[in-house]
Design a protein around this motif. Structure first.
Motif, PDB file in Angstrom:
ATOM      1  N   ILE A 120       0.850  -1.181   0.000  1.00 45.61           N
ATOM      2  CA  ILE A 120       0.000   0.000   0.000  1.00 45.61           C
ATOM      3  C   ILE A 120       0.893   1.240   0.000  1.00 45.61           C
ATOM      4  O   ILE A 120       1.933   1.264   0.675  1.00 45.61           O
ATOM      5  CB  ILE A 120      -0.970  -0.010   1.215  1.00 45.61           C
ATOM      6  N   ASN A 121       0.506   2.223  -0.792  1.00 44.96           N
ATOM      7  CA  ASN A 121       1.227   3.490  -0.854  1.00 44.96           C
ATOM      8  C   ASN A 121       0.471   4.486   0.024  1.00 44.96           C
ATOM      9  O   ASN A 121      -0.682   4.810  -0.249  1.00 44.96           O
ATOM     10  CB  ASN A 121       1.291   3.989  -2.300  1.00 44.96           C
ATOM     11  N   VAL A 122       1.114   4.950   1.078  1.00 41.27           N
ATOM     12  CA  VAL A 122       0.505   5.904   2.009  1.00 41.27           C
ATOM     13  C   VAL A 122       1.200   7.249   1.811  1.00 41.27           C
ATOM     14  O   VAL A 122       2.411   7.356   1.959  1.00 41.27           O
ATOM     15  CB  VAL A 122       0.651   5.435   3.465  1.00 41.27           C
ATOM     16  N   THR A 123       0.419   8.259   1.448  1.00 39.04           N
ATOM     17  CA  THR A 123       0.953   9.594   1.215  1.00 39.04           C
ATOM     18  C   THR A 123       0.361  10.555   2.233  1.00 39.04           C
ATOM     19  O   THR A 123      -0.859  10.721   2.298  1.00 39.04           O
ATOM     20  CB  THR A 123       0.607  10.078  -0.210  1.00 39.04           C
ATOM     21  N   PHE A 124       1.213  11.172   3.024  1.00 39.00           N
ATOM     22  CA  PHE A 124       0.768  12.217   3.951  1.00 39.00           C
ATOM     23  C   PHE A 124       0.801  13.531   3.189  1.00 39.00           C
ATOM     24  O   PHE A 124       1.825  13.909   2.639  1.00 39.00           O
ATOM     25  CB  PHE A 124       1.677  12.289   5.183  1.00 39.00           C
ATOM     26  N   ASP A 125      -0.332  14.198   3.134  1.00 36.22           N
ATOM     27  CA  ASP A 125      -0.434  15.421   2.344  1.00 36.22           C
ATOM     28  C   ASP A 125      -0.977  16.574   3.181  1.00 36.22           C
ATOM     29  O   ASP A 125      -1.674  17.433   2.691  1.00 36.22           O
ATOM     30  CB  ASP A 125      -1.329  15.179   1.119  1.00 36.22           C
ATOM     31  N   ARG A 126      -0.679  16.571   4.447  1.00 32.06           N
ATOM     32  CA  ARG A 126      -1.165  17.640   5.326  1.00 32.06           C
ATOM     33  C   ARG A 126      -0.300  18.884   5.157  1.00 32.06           C
ATOM     34  O   ARG A 126       0.922  18.775   5.026  1.00 32.06           O
ATOM     35  CB  ARG A 126      -1.158  17.165   6.769  1.00 32.06           C
ATOM     36  N   PRO A 127      -0.902  20.041   5.126  1.00 28.13           N
ATOM     37  CA  PRO A 127      -0.093  21.264   5.078  1.00 28.13           C
ATOM     38  C   PRO A 127       0.813  21.354   6.311  1.00 28.13           C
ATOM     39  O   PRO A 127       0.446  20.906   7.390  1.00 28.13           O
ATOM     40  CB  PRO A 127      -1.140  22.381   5.087  1.00 28.13           C
ATOM     41  N   ALA A 128       1.973  21.920   6.137  1.00 26.79           N
ATOM     42  CA  ALA A 128       2.944  22.039   7.226  1.00 26.79           C
ATOM     43  C   ALA A 128       2.431  22.974   8.307  1.00 26.79           C
ATOM     44  O   ALA A 128       1.701  23.929   8.034  1.00 26.79           O
ATOM     45  CB  ALA A 128       4.267  22.560   6.674  1.00 26.79           C
ATOM     46  N   GLU A 129       2.821  22.681   9.539  1.00 33.19           N
ATOM     47  CA  GLU A 129       2.506  23.611  10.631  1.00 33.19           C
ATOM     48  C   GLU A 129       3.314  24.883  10.420  1.00 33.19           C
ATOM     49  O   GLU A 129       4.412  24.845   9.884  1.00 33.19           O
ATOM     50  CB  GLU A 129       2.861  22.982  11.980  1.00 33.19           C
ATOM     51  N   ASN A 130       2.770  25.996  10.844  1.00 31.61           N
ATOM     52  CA  ASN A 130       3.452  27.279  10.754  1.00 31.61           C
ATOM     53  C   ASN A 130       3.919  27.556   9.315  1.00 31.61           C
ATOM     54  O   ASN A 130       5.024  28.026   9.085  1.00 31.61           O
ATOM     55  CB  ASN A 130       4.639  27.310  11.732  1.00 31.61           C
TER      56      ASN A 130
END
Length: 183
Positions: A120-130
């Motif tokens: 499975i390919n898991v991609t985290f695409d959350r905008p960076a903090e600050n």
């Protein structure tokens, strides 16, 4: 008795293999469980006939980890329906928790001895903090803030990468990544 697969490979070096259903060669694809007959035809015109019982597994779930994921949270747990899943990280258990993007593979040996594999390919695409950076001091009466995200929602409701500031203010903005993750 062979299990797990519908394609059987035999090592054919000095002979041709002929199957009772007309297939030839060292690769045999069977469509049903049962006895399958074959003959080995050697180069010296000697023939040997034999049979093999092939039992096909009714269902092998080779997508047990599910579809690839785009994750907006800080971590995600990938679950396997098999308790002793061996993960590409070296862990052996029914789940694995990830905090960074990765392609993770897993395998399991079922009760019939079949090795089941998936990835499975898991991609985290959350905008960076600050993501707007540190506090800014500007001597100019006008300042343009720039976001690395095209879909940033600014305090006035506008959406874009830039926002003009005309007075001292504290900004609270929402950034949305290309896949729809917001922060």
């Amino acid at each position: 008795i062979l299990e797990c697969t519908s394609t059987l490979f035999l090592d054919a070096i000095d002979y041709d293999i002929r199957w009772s259903d007309g297939q030839t060669g060292n690769k045999y694809t069977c469509t049903k469980s049962g006895w399958h007959y074959y003959s080995l035809e050697f180069t010296d015109a000697c023939n040997i006939s034999d049979s093999i019982f092939i039992e096909l597994s009714h269902f092998i779930d080779d997508n047990f980890l599910g579809n690839d994921l785009i994750v907006c949270e800080n971590e995600v747990t990938i679950n396997s329906p098999y308790p002793n899943t061996r993960w590409s990280t070296g862990e052996v258990n029914a789940s694995i928790t990830l905090e960074e993007s990765a392609i993770v593979s897993a395998s399991y040996i079922n009760e019939m001895g079949c090795k089941i594999e998936d990835k499975i390919n898991v991609t985290f695409d959350r905008p960076a903090e600050n993501f707007l950076g540190e506090n800014i001091v500007s001597c100019s009466p006008e300042y343009t803030m720039t976001s690395p995200y095209q879909n940033t929602e600014w305090p006035d409701g506008s959406i874009g990468q830039e926002f003009k500031i005309f007075k001292t203010t504290e900004l609270e903005v929402i950034a949305t990544s290309e896949s729809g993750c917001s922060r």
